[in-house]
Design an enzyme around this catalytic site. Structure first.
Site, mmCIF file in Angstrom:
data_model
loop_
_atom_site.group_PDB
_atom_site.id
_atom_site.type_symbol
_atom_site.label_atom_id
_atom_site.label_comp_id
_atom_site.label_asym_id
_atom_site.label_seq_id
_atom_site.Cartn_x
_atom_site.Cartn_y
_atom_site.Cartn_z
ATOM 1 N N ARG A 1 -3.371 -10.123 4.970
ATOM 2 C CA ARG A 1 -3.751 -10.238 3.555
ATOM 3 C C ARG A 1 -2.573 -9.710 2.741
ATOM 4 O O ARG A 1 -2.250 -8.528 2.827
ATOM 5 C CB ARG A 1 -5.018 -9.414 3.313
ATOM 6 C CG ARG A 1 -5.538 -9.467 1.886
ATOM 7 C CD ARG A 1 -6.781 -8.604 1.749
ATOM 8 N NE ARG A 1 -7.275 -8.621 0.387
ATOM 9 C CZ ARG A 1 -6.784 -7.882 -0.593
ATOM 10 N NH1 ARG A 1 -5.781 -7.055 -0.380
ATOM 11 N NH2 ARG A 1 -7.302 -7.969 -1.814
ATOM 12 N N LYS B 1 0.818 -1.222 0.000
ATOM 13 C CA LYS B 1 0.000 0.000 0.000
ATOM 14 C C LYS B 1 0.845 1.262 0.000
ATOM 15 O O LYS B 1 2.015 1.249 0.367
ATOM 16 C CB LYS B 1 -0.994 -0.049 1.155
ATOM 17 C CG LYS B 1 -2.080 -1.089 0.845
ATOM 18 C CD LYS B 1 -3.270 -1.025 1.738
ATOM 19 C CE LYS B 1 -4.306 -2.047 1.226
ATOM 20 N NZ LYS B 1 -5.333 -2.330 2.194
HETATM 21 N N1 PMM Z 1 -7.258 -4.045 0.623
HETATM 22 C C1 PMM Z 1 -7.532 -4.104 -0.693
HETATM 23 C C2 PMM Z 1 -8.547 -4.954 -1.179
HETATM 24 N N2 PMM Z 1 -9.244 -5.744 -0.337
HETATM 25 N N3 PMM Z 1 -9.674 -6.525 1.848
HETATM 26 C C3 PMM Z 1 -9.428 -6.488 3.155
HETATM 27 N N4 PMM Z 1 -10.123 -7.282 3.993
HETATM 28 N N5 PMM Z 1 -8.474 -5.673 3.681
HETATM 29 C C4 PMM Z 1 -7.722 -4.839 2.908
HETATM 30 O O1 PMM Z 1 -6.877 -4.097 3.446
HETATM 31 C C5 PMM Z 1 -7.971 -4.841 1.498
HETATM 32 C C6 PMM Z 1 -8.980 -5.714 0.999
HETATM 33 C C7 PMM Z 1 -6.754 -3.258 -1.652
HETATM 34 O O2 PMM Z 1 -5.526 -3.858 -1.979
HETATM 35 P P1 PMM Z 1 -5.245 -4.685 -3.362
HETATM 36 O O3 PMM Z 1 -5.726 -3.807 -4.484
HETATM 37 O O4 PMM Z 1 -3.783 -4.899 -3.389
HETATM 38 O O5 PMM Z 1 -5.992 -5.967 -3.333
#
Ligand code: PMM
Length: 276
Positions: A252, A213
């Site tokens: 995650r 991030k």
């Molecule tokens: N961040 C993203 C997408 N989904 N779900 C949860 N539970 N927590 C998060 O911090 C989260 C998520 C965005 O990141 P990405 O685009 O790299 O998937």
């Protein structure tokens, strides 16, 4: 010590900030999911909508076409699959295809019917802290109340838990997530990471998503010249280590092997050889 679960990210999207379309076809996404399992992922989080700041939303049909075949294939191979969606219709199709987790970044705010889907199926429901869709979320990064960002996120997640319970979701099936980067400045994210214990106080397991991030890019570079996405992994491993020591339910991540290694170190470090 409870080992945090590793949720490996499979973004079946052409426009994710973190892996920019590398797994946008069914075949590449399935292959990537298999690779993440081999690296130690406990759960695969399959998403068909990019939530990067400013992203526009796909059609429901596009999102379904992206995620359902991938979920079906990986669940049929025995993987524990999560669907990363804010839409009830997608969550329902995913559950029917074998998903065992509904990961809703909006915590039920974007499409409240998703809570009914979570109640109707044998799934865990992850309620992430969220305030608005990606096109406008950064305008909502304001936390002026007496408890600051930590108090607001705790109270808003508590309300999401209440909504889920009211819709019939079993308390034991609820997981919460601070939603790093969603309507949050870098300082807000650090404040939340420093006070995860306040979220643990909600009585539900906590999932943390910091991988790649922008607040890591800002830390390692600057606000004007953040460190590129592909060069943030070491910093994320440091956070996996910290989060593991604090007993969180899960992380995650994109790079499963790196976080799995960090968790092994923490486990060995915390292990008392005198114990049975
Ligand atoms: N961040 C993203 C997408 N989904 N779900 C949860 N539970 N927590 C998060 O911090 C989260 C998520 C965005 O990141 P990405 O685009 O790299 O998937």
């Amino acid at each position: 010590m409870t080992r945090p679960r590793i949720m490996g990210i499979v973004n079946v999207t052409p426009d994710s900030f973190s892996d920019g379309g590398r797994f946008a076809t069914t075949d590449t996404a399935i292959a990537h999911g298999r690779e993440l399992i081999a690296q130690g992922a406990d759960i695969l989080d399959i998403g068909g909508e990019s939530t990067r700041p400013g992203a526009t939303r796909p059609l429901v049909s596009e999102e379904l076409d992206r995620v359902v075949p991938v979920i079906s294939a990986l669940a049929a191979e025995g993987a524990a699959v999560s669907v990363d969606t804010m839409r009830a219709e997608v969550a329902e199709a995913a559950a029917l295809a074998g998903a065992v987790v509904i990961n809703d970044v909006s915590g039920g705010l974007a499409d409240p019917d998703i809570l009914r889907v979570a109640a109707d199926h044998d799934v865990l429901y992850v309620a992430m802290h969220w305030r608005a869709h990606s096109t406008e979320m950064q305008q909502h990064a304001v936390y002026d109340g007496p408890g600051g960002v930590v108090g607001a996120v705790r109270d808003e997640l508590s309300a999401r838990i209440d909504d889920a319970l009211a819709a019939g979701v079993d308390l034991e099936r609820l997981v919460v997530d601070p939603g790093l980067g969603f309507a949050k400045s870098p300082d807000h994210n650090w404040e939340l990471l420093k006070h995860l214990d306040e979220l643990v106080g909600l009585g539900r397991p906590v999932l943390v998503g910091s991988s790649r991030k922008s607040f890591l890019g800002t830390l390692l570079g600057s606000a004007d010249a953040p460190r590129p996405v592909a060069e943030r992994e070491h910093a994320n491993v440091a956070l996996t280590t910290i989060v593991s020591l604090q007993g969180m339910w899960g992380v995650r991540v994109h790079d499963v092997r790196a976080s799995a290694d960090a968790i092994r170190v923490v486990e060995r470090f915390a292990h008392d050889p005198g114990e049975a």
